[in-house]
Design a protein around this motif. Structure first.
Motif, PDB file in Angstrom:
ATOM      1  N   ILE A 264       0.883  -1.163   0.000  1.00  0.00           N
ATOM      2  CA  ILE A 264       0.000   0.000   0.000  1.00  0.00           C
ATOM      3  C   ILE A 264       0.922   1.214   0.000  1.00  0.00           C
ATOM      4  O   ILE A 264       1.547   1.534   1.016  1.00  0.00           O
ATOM      5  CB  ILE A 264      -0.942   0.019   1.204  1.00  0.00           C
ATOM      6  N   GLY A 265       1.040   1.867  -1.147  1.00  0.00           N
ATOM      7  CA  GLY A 265       2.018   2.938  -1.280  1.00  0.00           C
ATOM      8  C   GLY A 265       3.417   2.363  -1.211  1.00  0.00           C
ATOM      9  O   GLY A 265       3.781   1.486  -1.984  1.00  0.00           O
ATOM     10  N   LEU A 266       4.217   2.830  -0.244  1.00  0.00           N
ATOM     11  CA  LEU A 266       5.560   2.294  -0.029  1.00  0.00           C
ATOM     12  C   LEU A 266       5.626   1.402   1.196  1.00  0.00           C
ATOM     13  O   LEU A 266       6.708   0.986   1.613  1.00  0.00           O
ATOM     14  CB  LEU A 266       6.569   3.438   0.140  1.00  0.00           C
ATOM     15  N   GLN A 267       4.479   1.079   1.756  1.00  0.00           N
ATOM     16  CA  GLN A 267       4.433   0.284   2.973  1.00  0.00           C
ATOM     17  C   GLN A 267       4.003  -1.139   2.661  1.00  0.00           C
ATOM     18  O   GLN A 267       2.956  -1.364   2.056  1.00  0.00           O
ATOM     19  CB  GLN A 267       3.466   0.916   3.988  1.00  0.00           C
TER      20      GLN A 267
ATOM     21  N   LYS B  11      -7.106  -4.386   0.771  1.00  0.00           N
ATOM     22  CA  LYS B  11      -7.114  -4.619  -0.670  1.00  0.00           C
ATOM     23  C   LYS B  11      -5.785  -5.217  -1.111  1.00  0.00           C
ATOM     24  O   LYS B  11      -4.717  -4.701  -0.804  1.00  0.00           O
ATOM     25  CB  LYS B  11      -7.350  -3.293  -1.398  1.00  0.00           C
ATOM     26  N   LYS B  12      -5.849  -6.358  -1.833  1.00  0.00           N
ATOM     27  CA  LYS B  12      -4.640  -7.000  -2.354  1.00  0.00           C
ATOM     28  C   LYS B  12      -4.520  -6.736  -3.837  1.00  0.00           C
ATOM     29  O   LYS B  12      -5.481  -6.961  -4.587  1.00  0.00           O
ATOM     30  CB  LYS B  12      -4.652  -8.515  -2.115  1.00  0.00           C
ATOM     31  N   GLU B  13      -3.346  -6.253  -4.239  1.00  0.00           N
ATOM     32  CA  GLU B  13      -3.143  -5.871  -5.637  1.00  0.00           C
ATOM     33  C   GLU B  13      -1.903  -6.540  -6.195  1.00  0.00           C
ATOM     34  O   GLU B  13      -0.967  -6.861  -5.465  1.00  0.00           O
ATOM     35  CB  GLU B  13      -3.002  -4.343  -5.763  1.00  0.00           C
ATOM     36  N   GLY B  14      -1.895  -6.729  -7.511  1.00  0.00           N
ATOM     37  CA  GLY B  14      -0.714  -7.235  -8.189  1.00  0.00           C
ATOM     38  C   GLY B  14      -0.620  -8.748  -8.189  1.00  0.00           C
ATOM     39  O   GLY B  14      -1.527  -9.460  -7.742  1.00  0.00           O
ATOM     40  N   SER B  15       0.521  -9.224  -8.678  1.00  0.00           N
ATOM     41  CA  SER B  15       0.721 -10.664  -8.873  1.00  0.00           C
ATOM     42  C   SER B  15       1.781 -11.251  -7.961  1.00  0.00           C
ATOM     43  O   SER B  15       2.215 -12.385  -8.164  1.00  0.00           O
ATOM     44  CB  SER B  15       1.114 -10.918 -10.333  1.00  0.00           C
ATOM     45  N   ALA B  16       2.225 -10.506  -6.960  1.00  0.00           N
ATOM     46  CA  ALA B  16       3.317 -10.967  -6.102  1.00  0.00           C
ATOM     47  C   ALA B  16       2.929 -12.126  -5.196  1.00  0.00           C
ATOM     48  O   ALA B  16       3.791 -12.769  -4.599  1.00  0.00           O
ATOM     49  CB  ALA B  16       3.849  -9.806  -5.255  1.00  0.00           C
ATOM     50  N   LEU B  17       1.638 -12.429  -5.080  1.00  0.00           N
ATOM     51  CA  LEU B  17       1.181 -13.505  -4.199  1.00  0.00           C
ATOM     52  C   LEU B  17       1.110 -14.858  -4.896  1.00  0.00           C
ATOM     53  O   LEU B  17       0.753 -15.862  -4.267  1.00  0.00           O
ATOM     54  CB  LEU B  17      -0.195 -13.157  -3.614  1.00  0.00           C
ATOM     55  N   ASP B  18       1.437 -14.914  -6.197  1.00  0.00           N
ATOM     56  CA  ASP B  18       1.339 -16.169  -6.950  1.00  0.00           C
ATOM     57  C   ASP B  18       2.138 -17.292  -6.291  1.00  0.00           C
ATOM     58  O   ASP B  18       1.638 -18.413  -6.106  1.00  0.00           O
ATOM     59  CB  ASP B  18       1.855 -15.975  -8.380  1.00  0.00           C
TER      60      ASP B  18
ATOM     61  N   GLY C 143      -4.143   7.010 -10.073  1.00  0.00           N
ATOM     62  CA  GLY C 143      -4.561   5.882 -10.885  1.00  0.00           C
ATOM     63  C   GLY C 143      -5.302   4.861 -10.049  1.00  0.00           C
ATOM     64  O   GLY C 143      -5.549   5.056  -8.845  1.00  0.00           O
ATOM     65  N   ALA C 144      -5.632   3.740 -10.657  1.00  0.00           N
ATOM     66  CA  ALA C 144      -6.410   2.707  -9.971  1.00  0.00           C
ATOM     67  C   ALA C 144      -5.656   2.141  -8.770  1.00  0.00           C
ATOM     68  O   ALA C 144      -6.250   1.788  -7.753  1.00  0.00           O
ATOM     69  CB  ALA C 144      -6.763   1.584 -10.948  1.00  0.00           C
ATOM     70  N   HIS C 145      -4.317   2.050  -8.866  1.00  0.00           N
ATOM     71  CA  HIS C 145      -3.518   1.475  -7.790  1.00  0.00           C
ATOM     72  C   HIS C 145      -2.673   2.519  -7.058  1.00  0.00           C
ATOM     73  O   HIS C 145      -1.758   2.169  -6.307  1.00  0.00           O
ATOM     74  CB  HIS C 145      -2.606   0.382  -8.343  1.00  0.00           C
ATOM     75  N   VAL C 146      -2.953   3.793  -7.275  1.00  0.00           N
ATOM     76  CA  VAL C 146      -2.282   4.910  -6.610  1.00  0.00           C
ATOM     77  C   VAL C 146      -0.755   4.768  -6.696  1.00  0.00           C
ATOM     78  O   VAL C 146      -0.057   4.556  -5.703  1.00  0.00           O
ATOM     79  CB  VAL C 146      -2.711   5.051  -5.126  1.00  0.00           C
TER      80      VAL C 146
ATOM     81  N   SER D 127      -5.943   6.708   0.683  1.00  0.00           N
ATOM     82  CA  SER D 127      -4.925   7.756   0.612  1.00  0.00           C
ATOM     83  C   SER D 127      -3.550   7.144   0.823  1.00  0.00           C
ATOM     84  O   SER D 127      -3.369   6.288   1.687  1.00  0.00           O
ATOM     85  CB  SER D 127      -5.176   8.833   1.670  1.00  0.00           C
ATOM     86  N   VAL D 128      -2.591   7.617   0.035  1.00  0.00           N
ATOM     87  CA  VAL D 128      -1.214   7.138   0.127  1.00  0.00           C
ATOM     88  C   VAL D 128      -0.296   8.344   0.190  1.00  0.00           C
ATOM     89  O   VAL D 128      -0.486   9.323  -0.545  1.00  0.00           O
ATOM     90  CB  VAL D 128      -0.839   6.256  -1.082  1.00  0.00           C
ATOM     91  N   ASN D 129       0.681   8.283   1.088  1.00  0.00           N
ATOM     92  CA  ASN D 129       1.653   9.360   1.218  1.00  0.00           C
ATOM     93  C   ASN D 129       2.979   8.930   0.610  1.00  0.00           C
ATOM     94  O   ASN D 129       3.535   7.895   1.007  1.00  0.00           O
ATOM     95  CB  ASN D 129       1.841   9.736   2.694  1.00  0.00           C
ATOM     96  N   TYR D 130       3.471   9.712  -0.347  1.00  0.00           N
ATOM     97  CA  TYR D 130       4.751   9.422  -0.987  1.00  0.00           C
ATOM     98  C   TYR D 130       5.740  10.541  -0.665  1.00  0.00           C
ATOM     99  O   TYR D 130       5.360  11.718  -0.654  1.00  0.00           O
ATOM    100  CB  TYR D 130       4.599   9.331  -2.508  1.00  0.00           C
ATOM    101  N   PRO D 131       7.006  10.213  -0.418  1.00  0.00           N
ATOM    102  CA  PRO D 131       8.014  11.269  -0.233  1.00  0.00           C
ATOM    103  C   PRO D 131       8.228  12.046  -1.524  1.00  0.00           C
ATOM    104  O   PRO D 131       8.155  11.484  -2.620  1.00  0.00           O
ATOM    105  CB  PRO D 131       9.272  10.493   0.174  1.00  0.00           C
ATOM    106  N   ALA D 132       8.478  13.327  -1.415  1.00  0.00           N
ATOM    107  CA  ALA D 132       8.682  14.173  -2.602  1.00  0.00           C
ATOM    108  C   ALA D 132       9.559  15.361  -2.245  1.00  0.00           C
ATOM    109  O   ALA D 132       9.168  16.516  -2.413  1.00  0.00           O
ATOM    110  CB  ALA D 132       7.332  14.636  -3.152  1.00  0.00           C
ATOM    111  N   ASN D 133      10.741  15.062  -1.767  1.00  0.00           N
ATOM    112  CA  ASN D 133      11.692  16.116  -1.405  1.00  0.00           C
ATOM    113  C   ASN D 133      12.653  16.308  -2.572  1.00  0.00           C
ATOM    114  O   ASN D 133      13.669  15.618  -2.674  1.00  0.00           O
ATOM    115  CB  ASN D 133      12.442  15.727  -0.129  1.00  0.00           C
TER     116      ASN D 133
END
Length: 503
Positions: A11-14, A74-81, A286-289, A335-341
């Motif tokens: 979820i984001g970077l977590q 919510k589980k996203e992507g294919s990493a759980l295969d 986007g759909a997956h933020v 909501s997802v928080n991303y670093p942007a420095n």
């Protein structure tokens, strides 16, 4: 028999720990996946079915239920295969292994081979924080994983290798760790300040901006070298520390733009999105933020060429990250928080035709057109740009001058010296550069003499500056004083800083 296998989602970077529960019962043959899975996860049953069959194992002709816990995430992507496949093999009795402390990551192909997945680095770091230390991942992700200390990672090419390793038939050695300091950063930008002819004022402003991490705006006629100067910024920025490299790599890994051969981002990013870029592509979403250009420029440079050509909404997105160093992307899914420095560098013409103020060319723009053009960059956004400098036209004699100019390497040495002063100054404050200073830091480290106060007061009133602009002038003056190795800000430092606020 119920089998439980560890997987991870993002979820984001977590990273979020996902427990894959597999139950196989008698009944009508079916393959159900439950637990708030997206389309990519639900489609994994077809990939898993073929991968297990083509790896020399069998899919039980029974009722197979896969539960992805916790069910409210919510589980996203294919990493759980890979985790799902291992759960089926253990639950059906085809694999006898203790995997309670092992995390499985990977996307399966139909032939059983493992494909790389995005976001492995942030997953490994998050899992380590939760106490997991053993991982089985795709071989394509092994370089990326090799920079994380304190974990044991086994990289496999296919499902059969993973099965043989866990069953003891063919034990694989954990991947070797890489030392970040052993890798030298390369100049991949193909730019150097020695190639820039003339532009002494702009070069000086560029060095000041990089030395203190200040935002920068070049204003000048077309073809005067604004873009060339901007491309030189990464070549004089300090090399990234390991912590900065990890932060940047996590973002690039999640976005899927990380190079497998490097495994980590060694060079500071230089992102230059086209002016037709949408607000979502800049801010993320986007759909997956996913992270946008603003986050991909973290610890590097975001260059906006011809800033007035960007849409107003796209430019206004920059306000939060310029102040806070991060961006919060909110969508219906969460909501997802991303670093942007990042260091913002923009360029623009003085008018639509580009000839306003030229000594040789005639401007064809009306005053209203010029005002409309400049108003495309809002006052609040312009107020957040510390250094605004005019780029002069280059004379032919300067272009043909073969005298040796200062190289980026020489300027970088001075920048490193100035950055070291700031690092020592702010070692107990949790910031790195003068541009990061808050009001309490300004009061502590930027004490002005009575003469400097009078100069600043005069500029504040005559230029109609805002309190924010006043603070940013002081920050730039602090940087110039550091470059000149002065403990206190002198009048000449303040006057130069003020000169960068008026274009």
């Amino acid at each position: 028999m119920i089998a439980k296998v560890n997987g991870f989602s993002l979820i984001g970077l977590q990273g979020v720990a996902i427990e894959v529960e597999v139950d196989i019962n008698n009944g009508l043959p079916c393959f159900d996946v439950v637990g708030l899975a997206d389309t990519a996860v639900k489609e994994s049953k077809e990939r898993v079915r073929s991968a297990i069959k083509n790896s020399g194992r069998n899919i039980p002709v029974k009722h197979i239920t896969i539960n992805l816990a916790p069910a409210d995430v919510k589980k996203e992507g294919s990493a759980l295969d890979l985790a799902i496949a291992m759960g089926i093999l253990i639950s059906s009795g085809q694999l006898d292994a203790d995997v309670k402390d092992v995390v499985f990551l990977g996307e399966l192909s139909l032939d059983g081979s493992l494909r790389r997945v995005n976001g492995v680095l942030p997953i490994l770091i998050s899992a380590l924080d939760m106490g997991y230390k053993k991982f089985i991942i795709p071989k394509a992700n092994q370089v990326e994983a090799s920079y994380v200390d304190g974990i044991e990672v086994v990289a496999v090419e296919n499902l059969k290798q993973a099965i043989d390793h866990l069953s003891g038939l063919n034990l694989l050695q954990p991947i070797q760790k890489h030392d970040y300091s052993a890798k030298e950063s390369k100049n991949i930008y193909h730019s150097d300040l020695s190639l820039v002819k003339g532009q002494a004022v702009a070069k000086r402003a560029l060095e000041v901006a990089v030395s203190g991490g200040h935002n920068l705006l070049f204003v000048g006629a077309p073809g005067t070298g604004k873009t060339m100067l901007a491309k030189c910024i990464p070549t004089i920025m300090p090399d990234m520390t390991f912590c900065e490299a990890l932060e940047t790599t996590k973002i690039h890994s999640v976005a899927g733009i990380l190079k497998d051969s490097d495994g980590i981002v060694f060079n500071r990013p230089f992102r230059s999105p086209h002016h037709t870029a949408s607000m979502v592509s800049l801010a993320g979403g986007g759909a997956h933020v996913k992270p946008g250009e603003i986050s991909l420029a973290h610890n590097g440079v975001l260059f906006l060429d011809e800033m007035p050509e960007y849409t107003r909404s796209s430019l206004e997105v920059l306000r939060q990250p310029l102040e806070d160093g991060n961006i919060t992307v909110s969508r219906a899914s969460g909501s997802v928080n991303y670093p942007a420095n990042f260091m913002l560098c923009g360029s623009m013409n003085p008018c639509p035709c580009g000839n306003y103020g030229s000594a040789e060319k005639v401007c064809t723009c009306s005053p209203s057109q010029i005002a409309k053009y400049k108003s495309k960059i809002s006052g609040p956004l312009l107020d957040r740009i510390d250094i605004q400098v005019e780029v002069d036209e280059v004379k032919y004699s300067e272009l043909t001058d073969n005298s040796q100019n200062e190289s980026s390497k020489q300027v970088k040495e001075r920048v490193n010296r100035t950055r070291l002063i700031q690092k020592n100054r702010f070692k107990d404050d949790g910031i790195l550069t003068n541009s990061d200073m808050g009001e309490k830091h300004i009061q502590k480290y930027c004490v002005l003499s009575s003469e400097c106060e009078e100069i600043l007061k005069s500029a504040y009133e005559s230029l109609h500056l805002s309190p924010r602009a006043r603070s940013r002038i002081i920050k730039v003056a602090r940087t110039i004083a550091d470059m000149d190795l002065y403990e206190d800000i002198r009048p000449e430092h303040l006057l130069e800083a003020i000169s960068y606020r008026h274009t």
